[in-house]
Write an enzyme that holds these catalytic residues in place. Structure first.
Site, short mmCIF file in Angstrom:
data_model
loop_
_atom_site.label_atom_id
_atom_site.label_comp_id
_atom_site.label_asym_id
_atom_site.label_seq_id
_atom_site.Cartn_x
_atom_site.Cartn_y
_atom_site.Cartn_z
CD GLU A 195 0.06 1.94 4.41
OE1 GLU A 195 0.02 2.56 3.46
OE2 GLU A 195 -0.91 1.20 4.84
CG HIS B 228 -1.98 -0.98 1.20
ND1 HIS B 228 -3.16 -0.86 1.01
CD2 HIS B 228 -1.74 -2.26 1.60
CE1 HIS B 228 -4.08 -1.82 0.94
NE2 HIS B 228 -3.18 -2.96 1.33
#
Length: 395
Positions: free
Chosen positions: A365, A306
């Protein structure tokens, strides 16, 4: 590259001729018995393409082979009727060419069409890659899984659960490309020999979980759902903040791991560009496909890419195994990302994987800033994730 079997040819001979591990040749020809090759049979040679060459003054087979670092027999294999003593100027012959550079650039806007283009080219050059269609998106786009490797331990990567986090897809595709290039060329990555990783692991990659959403962010609304999408987006044609699938459901809030908590506390109570978890878990075709794939393949560990924050999450409700902590330490070391064990979040893919299987799961992330991250961050993100990729297969 395809060649035709001659009398006496074997996979081992091809391995020596082309300097390619025999495992890769075997896996590029899964329907062929290596012990009973038939004359005239077509065989895939991974990592090579065929180029046409026009004979020039002074050319000989020996000279052409030496200039290209080829075994002379590779030229005879592609040109079975050639007479090496009677080459004619302007005669056209076929020469094998080893692919030594990456196919995937990645440093560009990367929609579903670009993904398909790169997948098709990689599978053509590296036929030991197995391409599976695990389902379809809301709009009917195929959801692709790419498989490779010989190991009993299956490691899974996925990217672009969220539409405006599309940069994760080219990062993952370039990692795959560098890995297969290394396998064929015998060149280590950061000092790590990759053939032992291939023999030890089976790798599963779903590079774009949410193709409809990615295309919406990059290309605008599709005609068949333009009115619905614009209504969800409050009439705006700016889709840069859109994370959901094309129906306005956040795919990473769709898994049955305390889904009810997210349903209660998420602000959107109807389809929205982000954060709406749906009316029930596992309602969206993209999520159903990932869940079914996970159940079928029984992954040993999963990594979901992500953006953003330069951190990763690896615990859930105390159900993660001790192995997760050791992996997390190494991931933090090689990437420079902050290792975060617990966050107040539920219903994500990583959460569900740990909740159901009690195996290592990680949400990365990538990068730092505001989504969608600028493509200028791609080179740095790629280098950070290359170490993570190697560790995931090495440990």
């Amino acid at each position: 590259m395809k060649v035709r079997v001659r009398q006496g040819d074997t996979f081992w001979l091809y391995s020596q001729m082309f300097r390619i591990p025999v495992q890769l040749i075997e896996d590029s020809n899964p329907e062929v018995s290596p012990t009973s090759l038939l004359v005239g049979q077509t065989i895939n040679i991974p990592g090579y393409v065929i180029e046409e060459y026009t004979i020039q003054q002074g050319d000989t087979i020996w000279k052409l082979a030496r200039e290209r670092n080829l075994a002379m027999d590779t030229i005879f294999l592609l040109n079975p009727n050639i007479n090496p003593n009677q080459l004619q100027i302007n005669e056209r012959i076929l020469l094998p060419k080893l692919v030594t550079s990456l196919i995937v650039d990645g440093n560009e806007e990367y929609d579903f069409a670009k993904l398909k283009e790169d997948i098709n080219r990689l599978v053509e050059i590296y036929p030991f890659l197995k391409l599976n269609e695990i389902g379809k998106s809301v709009l009917g786009k195929p959801l692709y899984e790419i498989e490779l490797g010989r190991g009993v331990r299956t490691t899974h990567f996925n990217a672009s659960f969220h539409a405006n986090e599309w940069i994760t897809t080219p990062v993952l595709m370039k990692l795959l490309n560098e890995y297969v290039l290394s396998l064929v060329n015998g060149s280590p990555i950061r000092g790590v020999s990759t053939l032992p990783l291939y023999n030890r692991n089976r790798l599963s990659i779903v590079p774009m979980v949410n193709p409809d959403g990615v295309d919406l962010v990059l290309n605008g609304p599709p005609e068949q759902m333009k009115e619905e999408v614009l209504a969800i987006n409050k009439g705006s044609m700016d889709f840069s903040s859109w994370k959901a699938n094309i129906r306005g459901v956040d795919l990473n809030n769709q898994f049955p791991a305390n889904w009810e908590i997210e349903k209660e506390r998420k602000e959107p109570k109807s389809p929205a560009p982000r954060d709406y978890p749906g009316d029930a878990p596992l309602t969206e075709p993209e999520v159903i496909a990932i869940a079914e794939l996970t159940q079928k393949k029984q992954f040993a560990r999963v990594l979901a890419f992500h953006t953003q924050g330069r951190e990763f999450y690896w615990g859930y409700e105390g159900l993660e195994p001790p192995e997760s902590e050791a992996l997390a330490r190494e991931f933090a070391r090689v990437s420079g990302y902050e290792s975060v064990r617990y966050i107040d979040s539920h219903a994500g893919y990583k959460d569900w994987f740990i909740y159901i299987y009690h195996r290592p799961g990680f949400t990365f992330e990538l990068g730092y800033g505001v989504n969608p991250l600028p493509i200028t961050q791609f080179p740095q993100i790629y280098e950070e994730m290359l170490g993570v990729f190697l560790v995931s297969l090495y440990m």
